[in-house]
Scaffold this active site. Structure first.
Site, mmCIF file in Angstrom:
data_model
loop_
_atom_site.group_PDB
_atom_site.id
_atom_site.type_symbol
_atom_site.label_atom_id
_atom_site.label_comp_id
_atom_site.label_asym_id
_atom_site.label_seq_id
_atom_site.Cartn_x
_atom_site.Cartn_y
_atom_site.Cartn_z
ATOM 1 N N GLY A 147 -6.249 38.599 -38.977
ATOM 2 C CA GLY A 147 -5.497 37.806 -39.688
ATOM 3 C C GLY A 147 -3.743 37.840 -39.025
ATOM 4 O O GLY A 147 -3.170 37.001 -38.628
ATOM 5 N N GLU A 176 -17.076 37.776 -38.028
ATOM 6 C CA GLU A 176 -18.049 38.714 -38.289
ATOM 7 C C GLU A 176 -19.363 38.158 -38.883
ATOM 8 O O GLU A 176 -20.398 38.758 -38.621
ATOM 9 C CB GLU A 176 -17.422 39.686 -39.221
ATOM 10 C CG GLU A 176 -16.519 40.616 -38.646
ATOM 11 C CD GLU A 176 -15.314 41.417 -39.729
ATOM 12 O OE1 GLU A 176 -14.482 40.349 -40.137
ATOM 13 O OE2 GLU A 176 -15.503 42.332 -39.873
ATOM 14 N N ASN A 180 -2.418 35.303 -35.462
ATOM 15 C CA ASN A 180 -1.516 34.536 -35.879
ATOM 16 C C ASN A 180 -0.062 34.921 -35.496
ATOM 17 O O ASN A 180 0.807 34.243 -35.292
ATOM 18 C CB ASN A 180 -1.675 34.216 -37.457
ATOM 19 C CG ASN A 180 -2.911 33.529 -37.759
ATOM 20 O OD1 ASN A 180 -3.273 32.436 -37.285
ATOM 21 N ND2 ASN A 180 -3.825 33.860 -38.537
ATOM 22 N N ASN A 189 -21.183 39.254 -48.381
ATOM 23 C CA ASN A 189 -20.144 40.375 -47.993
ATOM 24 C C ASN A 189 -19.685 40.808 -49.466
ATOM 25 O O ASN A 189 -18.837 40.298 -50.031
ATOM 26 C CB ASN A 189 -19.098 39.957 -47.034
ATOM 27 C CG ASN A 189 -18.268 41.169 -46.944
ATOM 28 O OD1 ASN A 189 -18.279 42.449 -47.577
ATOM 29 N ND2 ASN A 189 -17.239 40.746 -45.897
ATOM 30 N N ARG A 246 -2.059 50.783 -46.416
ATOM 31 C CA ARG A 246 -2.428 52.139 -45.851
ATOM 32 C C ARG A 246 -1.541 52.716 -45.102
ATOM 33 O O ARG A 246 -0.992 52.268 -43.995
ATOM 34 C CB ARG A 246 -3.921 52.043 -45.304
ATOM 35 C CG ARG A 246 -4.887 51.972 -46.169
ATOM 36 C CD ARG A 246 -6.501 51.497 -45.755
ATOM 37 N NE ARG A 246 -7.055 50.489 -46.223
ATOM 38 C CZ ARG A 246 -8.030 49.896 -45.430
ATOM 39 N NH1 ARG A 246 -8.281 50.212 -44.548
ATOM 40 N NH2 ARG A 246 -8.392 48.598 -45.932
ATOM 41 N N HIS A 273 -14.892 48.349 -39.122
ATOM 42 C CA HIS A 273 -14.524 46.886 -38.191
ATOM 43 C C HIS A 273 -15.455 46.943 -36.964
ATOM 44 O O HIS A 273 -15.062 45.925 -35.944
ATOM 45 C CB HIS A 273 -13.133 46.816 -37.817
ATOM 46 C CG HIS A 273 -12.096 46.639 -38.775
ATOM 47 N ND1 HIS A 273 -10.898 47.483 -38.730
ATOM 48 C CD2 HIS A 273 -12.260 45.985 -40.108
ATOM 49 C CE1 HIS A 273 -10.296 47.078 -39.717
ATOM 50 N NE2 HIS A 273 -10.827 46.199 -40.604
ATOM 51 N N ARG A 279 -23.453 42.572 -45.246
ATOM 52 C CA ARG A 279 -22.683 43.192 -44.604
ATOM 53 C C ARG A 279 -22.610 44.941 -45.474
ATOM 54 O O ARG A 279 -22.294 44.803 -46.721
ATOM 55 C CB ARG A 279 -21.152 42.701 -44.471
ATOM 56 C CG ARG A 279 -20.169 44.008 -44.086
ATOM 57 C CD ARG A 279 -18.631 43.246 -44.297
ATOM 58 N NE ARG A 279 -17.705 44.364 -43.709
ATOM 59 C CZ ARG A 279 -16.443 44.564 -44.591
ATOM 60 N NH1 ARG A 279 -16.114 44.061 -45.307
ATOM 61 N NH2 ARG A 279 -15.970 45.510 -43.903
HETATM 62 P P1 AMP Z 1 -7.208 39.390 -42.637
HETATM 63 O O1 AMP Z 1 -7.208 40.475 -43.730
HETATM 64 O O2 AMP Z 1 -7.690 39.409 -41.633
HETATM 65 O O3 AMP Z 1 -7.310 38.228 -43.491
HETATM 66 O O4 AMP Z 1 -5.590 39.304 -42.503
HETATM 67 C C1 AMP Z 1 -4.656 39.347 -43.452
HETATM 68 C C2 AMP Z 1 -3.264 39.516 -42.836
HETATM 69 O O5 AMP Z 1 -2.923 38.633 -41.944
HETATM 70 C C3 AMP Z 1 -2.089 39.458 -43.963
HETATM 71 O O6 AMP Z 1 -1.006 40.534 -43.682
HETATM 72 C C4 AMP Z 1 -1.305 37.960 -43.529
HETATM 73 O O7 AMP Z 1 -0.070 38.140 -43.898
HETATM 74 C C5 AMP Z 1 -1.629 37.910 -41.994
HETATM 75 N N1 AMP Z 1 -1.325 36.877 -41.474
HETATM 76 C C6 AMP Z 1 -1.974 35.733 -41.837
HETATM 77 N N2 AMP Z 1 -1.344 34.519 -41.073
HETATM 78 C C7 AMP Z 1 -0.337 35.064 -40.526
HETATM 79 C C8 AMP Z 1 0.861 34.555 -39.768
HETATM 80 N N3 AMP Z 1 1.024 33.214 -39.570
HETATM 81 N N4 AMP Z 1 1.659 35.529 -39.299
HETATM 82 C C9 AMP Z 1 1.870 36.673 -39.589
HETATM 83 N N5 AMP Z 1 0.527 37.199 -40.150
HETATM 84 C C10 AMP Z 1 -0.176 36.406 -40.815
#
Ligand code: AMP
Length: 398
Positions: free
Chosen positions: A329, A383, A333, A10, A239, A178, A89
């Site tokens: 993310g 992915e 979470n 990727n 964004r 996505h 990707r």
């Molecule tokens: P990704 O692009 O899928 O890796 O997601 C990144 C986003 O997930 C960032 O804004 C992180 O702050 C958020 N994130 C990861 N862990 C947590 C958590 N425990 N609580 C809130 N947001 C999270």
């Protein structure tokens, strides 16, 4: 060891994410990230057999050097002989690709042509493809597109209400992104919840640094929140998501912005970062909001309100709702964001279960509402797995 491994690449503008996945077991024989490519102090971080290591690159080293180092590493770790394919990707496939394909010269030309629609992403993806073709000349190379899953959208969903010739002559339309993630989690939701592919109404919310929602009817994408570019739709880390396009001429005519300054403002300085004036990182925003930071609280409120509004809108093309999926993310979470959003959607019959919502974090999947029909469910995305299995299937057909 049988030959059942796929190298997944990727390639971003300044990074290269990689993994070697055993398609029989799903296990990752190697995973890692080359970052700060073409910048100061680039490096490769990787994980093999549970141990984490680093390789320093020279200042200015870019994708080709990183891939050469990766090839050396793969050979040193004795992983090369098990590879059956390389899966790439590719962010934008335009209208050329409705599914993953074996890469040949025509495919490369089509990805190049589509670069005008994704000038930051497709050229980087092509760098990865060219470097991998040199490094693994005997292996089939397969392209997996972020846009392909959304190619099932109808015209009424993908066309903007602007002169039609801009679509026919320049390909200006909504494409959505996505797709690999929306496809993976919706397929998993069908399995976990026993949904029928003939009669299912699923909304998937991929919430990471970039955020998008997809409306998926009977397993097919019928609408999605991102458009011509990944800027449309939801509020994201940096964004803006949807804005009044009139803002563009206001910024240019009244505040003397150039087109690229507007682009930078909306892509890099807006979203959670722009509202909170604190961070683009959701965790940091949640922590600040919990301590009473007013703009962090406002950023979360706007993020959740816009997300709930978009999800509710997608009940229209689906004609109802069986499952709402959270992934990415934030989706995987943040119990805080999930409960705010699900509470705003109570009129659809969704009621958050606080214990289940807390349990479904940090890689744990599960239903987070008190009932199953309709339900909200957390499903960690994968992915890389889709890319690996698509690549293996196409390689085996050759
Ligand atoms: P990704 O692009 O899928 O890796 O997601 C990144 C986003 O997930 C960032 O804004 C992180 O702050 C958020 N994130 C990861 N862990 C947590 C958590 N425990 N609580 C809130 N947001 C999270």
């Amino acid at each position: 060891m049988s030959s059942s491994h796929v190298l997944v690449l990727n390639c971003g503008s300044s990074s290269l994410k990689f993994a070697i996945i055993d398609i029989n077991s799903g296990a990752e024989a190697l995973s890692g990230l080359a970052e700060r490519l073409a910048e100061q102090a680039p490096l490769i971080k990787y994980k093999h057999n549970g141990s984490k290591q680093c390789i320093d690159l020279n200042a200015g080293d870019a994708h080709q050097v990183a891939i050469k180092q990766l090839v050396k590493l793969v050979k040193q770790l004795d992983l090369a002989q098990n590879l059956i394919a390389v899966g790439h990707r590719v962010v934008h496939g335009g209208e050329h690709f409705t599914k993953s394909v074996l890469i040949n010269d025509n495919v490369i030309d089509a990805i190049k042509q589509t670069s005008v629609l994704a000038p930051l992403h497709n050229p980087a993806n092509l760098l990865g493809i060219t470097a991998a073709q040199h490094a693994f000349e005997n292996l089939p190379q397969i392209a997996v597109f972020d846009t392909a899953f959304h190619q099932t959208m109808d015209k009424h969903a993908f066309l903007y209400a602007i002169p039609y010739a801009l679509y026919t002559e320049h390909g200006i339309r909504r494409y959505g992104f996505h797709g690999t993630s929306h496809y993976y989690v919706s397929t998993q939701a069908h399995k976990i919840l026993g949904l029928s592919h003939d009669q299912s109404r699923v909304i998937s919310a991929h919430l990471g640094n970039g955020c998008s929602v997809a409306a998926i009817k009977n397993g097919k994408s019928v609408d999605t929140s991102m458009g011509l570019t990944p800027l449309e739709g939801l509020v994201m880390g940096t964004r803006s998501g949807d804005i009044d396009p009139g803002l563009f001429s206001f910024l240019v005519n009244q505040l003397n912005y150039t087109a690229s300054a507007v682009d930078e403002l909306l892509n890099k300085k807006s979203g959670l970062l722009g509202i909170s004036e604190l961070s683009n990182d959701c965790r940091a925003i949640e922590e600040a909001a919990a301590q009473g930071h007013p703009q962090a609280t406002l950023a979360l409120d706007i993020f959740c309100y816009r997300l709930a509004k978009q999800i509710a809108a997608f009940v229209v093309p689906l004609g109802g709702l069986d499952a709402l999926i959270f992934t990415g993310g934030i989706g995987e979470n943040s119990d805080v964001i999930r409960s705010k959003v699900v509470n705003m959607l109570a009129f659809l019959g969704l009621n958050i279960d606080t214990d289940k919502n807390l349990a479904a974090r940090f890689g744990n999947q599960g239903v987070i509402t008190s009932q199953i029909q309709p339900c909200a469910i957390v499903i960690p995305t994968n992915e890389e797995w889709v890319i690996a299995t698509d690549a293996a299937t196409i390689a085996q057909e050759q």
